[in-house]
Motif scaffolding. Structure first.
Motif, short mmCIF file in Angstrom:
data_model
loop_
_atom_site.label_atom_id
_atom_site.label_comp_id
_atom_site.label_asym_id
_atom_site.label_seq_id
_atom_site.Cartn_x
_atom_site.Cartn_y
_atom_site.Cartn_z
N GLU A 124 0.82 -1.21 0.00
CA GLU A 124 0.00 0.00 0.00
C GLU A 124 0.85 1.26 0.00
O GLU A 124 0.36 2.35 -0.30
CB GLU A 124 -0.93 0.01 1.22
N GLU A 125 2.14 1.13 0.35
CA GLU A 125 3.04 2.29 0.38
C GLU A 125 3.63 2.60 -1.00
O GLU A 125 4.47 3.49 -1.11
CB GLU A 125 4.18 2.01 1.37
N TYR A 126 3.19 1.88 -2.04
CA TYR A 126 3.71 2.07 -3.39
C TYR A 126 2.53 2.25 -4.34
O TYR A 126 2.00 1.26 -4.89
CB TYR A 126 4.56 0.88 -3.83
N PRO A 127 2.05 3.47 -4.56
CA PRO A 127 0.91 3.67 -5.45
C PRO A 127 1.16 3.07 -6.83
O PRO A 127 2.26 3.15 -7.37
CB PRO A 127 0.79 5.20 -5.53
N VAL A 128 0.14 2.46 -7.40
CA VAL A 128 0.24 1.89 -8.73
C VAL A 128 0.05 2.99 -9.76
O VAL A 128 -0.89 3.77 -9.70
CB VAL A 128 -0.80 0.77 -8.93
N VAL A 129 0.99 3.05 -10.73
CA VAL A 129 0.95 4.06 -11.78
C VAL A 129 0.82 3.37 -13.13
O VAL A 129 0.93 2.16 -13.25
CB VAL A 129 2.21 4.95 -11.74
N GLU A 130 0.60 4.17 -14.17
CA GLU A 130 0.41 3.65 -15.52
C GLU A 130 1.70 3.00 -16.04
O GLU A 130 2.80 3.37 -15.63
CB GLU A 130 0.00 4.77 -16.47
N PRO A 131 1.58 2.05 -16.98
CA PRO A 131 2.79 1.50 -17.61
C PRO A 131 3.57 2.58 -18.35
O PRO A 131 3.02 3.61 -18.74
CB PRO A 131 2.23 0.46 -18.58
N LEU A 132 4.84 2.34 -18.56
CA LEU A 132 5.64 3.25 -19.36
C LEU A 132 5.11 3.26 -20.80
O LEU A 132 4.78 2.21 -21.35
CB LEU A 132 7.10 2.81 -19.36
N SER A 148 8.27 3.34 -7.79
CA SER A 148 9.59 3.03 -7.28
C SER A 148 9.77 3.58 -5.87
O SER A 148 9.08 4.52 -5.46
CB SER A 148 10.66 3.61 -8.20
N LEU A 149 10.73 3.00 -5.15
CA LEU A 149 10.98 3.50 -3.79
C LEU A 149 11.38 4.97 -3.84
O LEU A 149 10.79 5.81 -3.14
CB LEU A 149 12.09 2.68 -3.14
N ILE A 150 12.36 5.31 -4.65
CA ILE A 150 12.79 6.70 -4.82
C ILE A 150 12.57 7.05 -6.29
O ILE A 150 13.11 6.39 -7.19
CB ILE A 150 14.26 6.90 -4.44
N GLY A 151 11.75 8.05 -6.55
CA GLY A 151 11.38 8.36 -7.92
C GLY A 151 11.36 9.84 -8.19
O GLY A 151 11.77 10.68 -7.38
N GLY A 152 10.89 10.17 -9.37
CA GLY A 152 10.75 11.56 -9.77
C GLY A 152 10.58 11.65 -11.27
O GLY A 152 11.04 10.77 -12.01
N SER A 153 9.93 12.70 -11.73
CA SER A 153 9.65 12.88 -13.15
C SER A 153 9.79 14.34 -13.52
O SER A 153 9.45 15.23 -12.73
CB SER A 153 8.25 12.38 -13.48
N HIS A 154 10.29 14.59 -14.73
CA HIS A 154 10.46 15.95 -15.26
C HIS A 154 11.30 16.81 -14.30
O HIS A 154 10.93 17.95 -13.98
CB HIS A 154 9.10 16.59 -15.52
N LEU A 155 12.41 16.26 -13.87
CA LEU A 155 13.30 16.95 -12.94
C LEU A 155 14.54 17.46 -13.68
O LEU A 155 14.95 16.91 -14.70
CB LEU A 155 13.74 16.03 -11.80
N THR A 186 3.65 -4.57 -11.93
CA THR A 186 5.10 -4.74 -11.91
C THR A 186 5.69 -4.28 -10.58
O THR A 186 5.30 -3.24 -10.04
CB THR A 186 5.73 -3.94 -13.07
N ARG A 187 6.64 -5.04 -10.10
CA ARG A 187 7.29 -4.74 -8.82
C ARG A 187 7.96 -3.36 -8.83
O ARG A 187 8.36 -2.87 -9.88
CB ARG A 187 8.35 -5.80 -8.52
N PRO A 188 8.13 -2.75 -7.65
CA PRO A 188 8.82 -1.47 -7.61
C PRO A 188 10.29 -1.61 -8.01
O PRO A 188 10.91 -2.64 -7.77
CB PRO A 188 8.72 -1.07 -6.12
N TYR A 189 10.82 -0.56 -8.62
CA TYR A 189 12.25 -0.45 -8.80
C TYR A 189 12.81 0.33 -7.60
O TYR A 189 12.07 0.99 -6.88
CB TYR A 189 12.58 0.27 -10.11
N LEU A 190 14.12 0.27 -7.40
CA LEU A 190 14.68 0.95 -6.24
C LEU A 190 14.77 2.46 -6.49
O LEU A 190 14.30 3.26 -5.68
CB LEU A 190 16.06 0.38 -5.90
N ILE A 191 15.37 2.84 -7.62
CA ILE A 191 15.48 4.26 -7.99
C ILE A 191 15.07 4.38 -9.45
O ILE A 191 15.63 3.70 -10.32
CB ILE A 191 16.91 4.79 -7.82
N GLU A 192 14.11 5.24 -9.73
CA GLU A 192 13.69 5.48 -11.12
C GLU A 192 13.42 6.96 -11.32
O GLU A 192 12.56 7.54 -10.66
CB GLU A 192 12.43 4.68 -11.47
N LEU A 193 14.17 7.57 -12.23
CA LEU A 193 13.96 8.97 -12.59
C LEU A 193 13.55 9.03 -14.05
O LEU A 193 14.21 8.46 -14.92
CB LEU A 193 15.22 9.79 -12.34
#
Length: 474
Positions: A124-132, A148-155, A186-193
Motif C-alpha cells: 500500500e506504500e507504493y501507489p500503482v501508476v500507468e505502464p511506461l 519506485s521507492l525513490i522516484g521523480g519525473s520531469h526533474l 510490476t514490482r517497484p524499482y529501487l530508484i527510477e527517474l
C-alpha cells in the motif's frame, strides 16, 4: 582553521493530525549559521545553498516507524527553495523505514555513512501508476507498475548520493510473490527517474531491490558511479543499472552482484517502443565489475525498439557470469543496435564470452509486427581475456536479417573442463576477426584489421567535472 557554514531550518509549528495519521509541515525557511562540528565533503554536479536533516521534519530512525510522510513532506518543503540555490536533504545514521517518495529539482538526497533507507514491505506504500508508454504494459504483467521507492519525473539537476550510505529494497517478499505469480502489477524499482536531465546517482550501497535497481528512463546527462549493488544471484530480474531511452550516460566504478544483467541497455518494447521512438545512445560503461550466473555483464536489449547506438565499454571485469556482452532481440522489435564498442574485458568462469540472440521473444501482447526486423551492425570487441569458459561464442542472428559488421580482435579464451560440444556457434551473422584464440567460425574469418574500431573522442558526459560540495552536521 577554516569555518564552515550550513543552513538550518527555523522552527515552525508542526501540527499533528492524529485522526488522519498525517504530519503536515508548513514551509521551513532556511538560514545559515556558523558551526564548528564535523564537516562532510562530496563530489556532485551542483552544490546546494540550503541544508536540512531528515530529523528536522520528525524522522524516526528506529527501523520500525514509517517515515514515508516525513520524506514526502521534507522534499515538498525544500522544493520551495529550488530557485534559491536548491537544497540538500541529509539522512543521518539510523534505519529509516519508508515507502515510495519522489524527489524534486535542484535537490540532493545525501545518505550518510551508517544510514540505511529501508523499503517498506507494505504494498500500500507504493501507489500503482500507468505502464511506461514505450512498454505498453508493466514488465511483470499486463497491469500497471508499483511506484519506485525513490522516484521523480520531469526533474532538472537531481543528485542521490552519500558517503556509502545504504538503500535496502527488502525485495524478498516481492520475489516470492513474483515467483508464485501473485502480482498483477510490476514490482517497484529501487530508484527510477523519468523525463529528467542532469542526474547523478553515486557513492551508495544498494541491496535487495524488488526488481530493477537503478532505472533512468527518457532522461539525459546522467552520471552513475561508485555504487555497490547486491542481490541474491537467484533473485528474479534484479538487473543492476538500466539506462532506458536515455542519452549521454556515464556508468563508472560500479560493482554488481545480481540475479540478472549487471547493466542492461534498453529503449522500449515492440510496437510501443517503435511508436515512442526514443533511442538510448551516447553511453560509456567503465570499470564495471559483475557477478551474475543468470545474467550478462552487459546486455543490449531485449527491449530495444527505440534503438540503441554508440555504446562504449572499457575495462570490464566479471566472474561467474552468463556472458560478457549479450545482444538480445527478435522479430517484432524493429529499430537497431549499432556502433557498439568494447575495449578490455577480463572474464573468469563464464558460459559464453560473446552471445547474440535473434530469437529472444517475450512480447508485451499480440499486437507486435513480426515483419519489424531489427538492424544489428557494427559490433566491435577488442582486447578480451577469458578463462574457464564453456563456449567462446554463441552467435545467432535472424534468418533473412543477419547481424553484420561484427569485429573481434586480440581475444584469448581459455575453454574450461565443462565445455560445450561446440566452441563457436555462428548462425546468420557475419564479420571479421584478428588474433582470436580459439579460431572463430568461418563467417568471422581471420581477415580483419589488427585492431577493431574504438572511438578516440569522448562523449559529452565524460567532460563534466564534478564540484566539491559540503555540509556540516552536529
Amino acid at each position: 582553521m577554516a569555518f564552515y557554514q550550513r543552513s538550518t531550518l527555523s522552527t515552525n509549528l508542526v501540527a499533528t493530525l492524529m485522526i488522519l495519521g498525517l504530519i503536515r509541515f508548513s514551509f521551513v525557511e532556511c538560514r545559515r549559521k556558523l558551526l564548528f562540528e564535523s564537516y562532510a565533503a562530496y563530489p556532485a554536479i551542483n552544490c546546494r545553498k540550503h541544508t536540512a536533516f531528515l530529523t528536522e521534519f520528525g524522522g524516526n530512525g528506529d527501523g520500525i516507524t514509517s517515515n514515508t510522510a516525513v520524506f514526502q513532506a521534507a522534499v515538498q518543503n525544500l522544493s520551495q527553495v529550488a530557485d534559491d540555490g536548491g537544497a540538500q536533504l541529509v539522512v543521518p545514521p539510523g534505519k529509516w523505514l519508508t515507502g515510495s517518495f519522489n524527489l524534486t529539482s535542484h535537490f540532493t538526497l545525501f545518505i550518510q555513512s551508517g544510514a540505511v533507507i529501508i523499503a517498506s514491505e507494505d504494498a500500500e506504500e507504493y501507489p500503482v501508476v500507468e505502464p511506461l508508454p514505450s512498454y505498453g504494459q508493466g514488465r511483470d504483467g499486463p497491469g500497471g507498475r508499483f511506484s519506485s521507492l525513490i522516484g521523480g519525473s520531469h526533474l532538472t539537476d537531481v543528485v542521490v548520493t552519500g558517503d556509502n550510505g545504504t538503500i535496502d529494497g527488502q525485495g524478498s517478499i516481492w520475489w516470492k510473490k513474483f515467483n508464485r505469480k501473485k502480482l498483477k502489477s510490476t514490482r517497484p524499482y529501487l530508484i527510477e527517474l523519468m523525463y529528467s536531465n542532469q542526474v547523478q546517482i553515486s557513492n551508495l550501497t544498494l541491496i535487495d531491490s524488488p526488481s530493477w535497481f537503478v532505472h533512468p528512463v527518457y532522461s539525459s546527462d546522467i552520471i552513475i558511479q561508485d555504487l555497490t549493488i547486491r542481490a541474491p544471484v537467484d533473485s528474479p530480474n534484479t538487473d543492476g543499472i538500466i539506462p532506458d531511452s536515455c542519452n549521454n550516460v556515464k556508468i563508472q566504478d560500479v560493482r554488481v552482484v545480481s540475479g540478472n544483467d549487471c547493466v542492461a541497455v534498453k529503449s522500449g518494447w515492440d510496437e510501443y517502443g517503435v511508436r515512442f521512438g526514443v533511442p538510448t545512445e551516447q553511453v560509456i560503461i567503465r570499470r564495471l565489475t559483475c557477478n551474475s550466473p543468470n545474467g550478462s555483464v552487459i546486455a543490449l536489449g531485449s527491449e530495444m525498439s527505440g534503438g540503441i547506438k554508440n555504446i562504449r565499454a572499457e575495462d570490464i571485469t566479471a566472474i561467474n557470469s552468463q556472458s560478457g556482452v549479450r545482444i538480445k532481440t527478435s522479430p517484432g522489435r524493429g529499430a537497431y543496435i549499432t556502433d557498439i564498442f568494447v575495449d578490455g574485458m577480463n572474464l573468469q568462469t563464464m558460459d559464453y564470452v560473446f552471445w547474440t540472440t535473434g530469437s529472444y521473444g517475450e512480447h508485451p501482447d499480440l499486437g507486435f509486427d513480426s515483419r519489424a526486423l531489427p538492424v544489428v551492425d557494427r559490433i566491435n570487441y577488442r582486447n578480451v581475456v577469458a578463462e574457464d569458459v564453456k563456449m567462446a561464442g554463441n552467435m545467432g542472428g535472424i534468418d533473412n536479417d543477419p547481424f553484420t559488421g561484427i569485429c573481434l580482435s586480440n581475444v584469448t579464451i581459455g575453454i574450461g573442463t565443462q565445455q560445450e560440444n561446440l566452441v563457436w556457434n555462428c548462425t546468420y551473422v557475419s564479420g571479421v576477426s584478428s588474433n582470436v584464440i580459439p579460431e572463430p567460425c568461418d563467417v568471422l574469418t581471420e581477415k580483419g584489421p589488427s585492431d577493431c574500431e574504438y572511438p578516440p573522442d569522448a562523449i559529452g558526459i565524460d567532460m563534466v567535472e564534478l564540484k566539491t560540495c559540503s555540509f556540516s552536521s552536529v
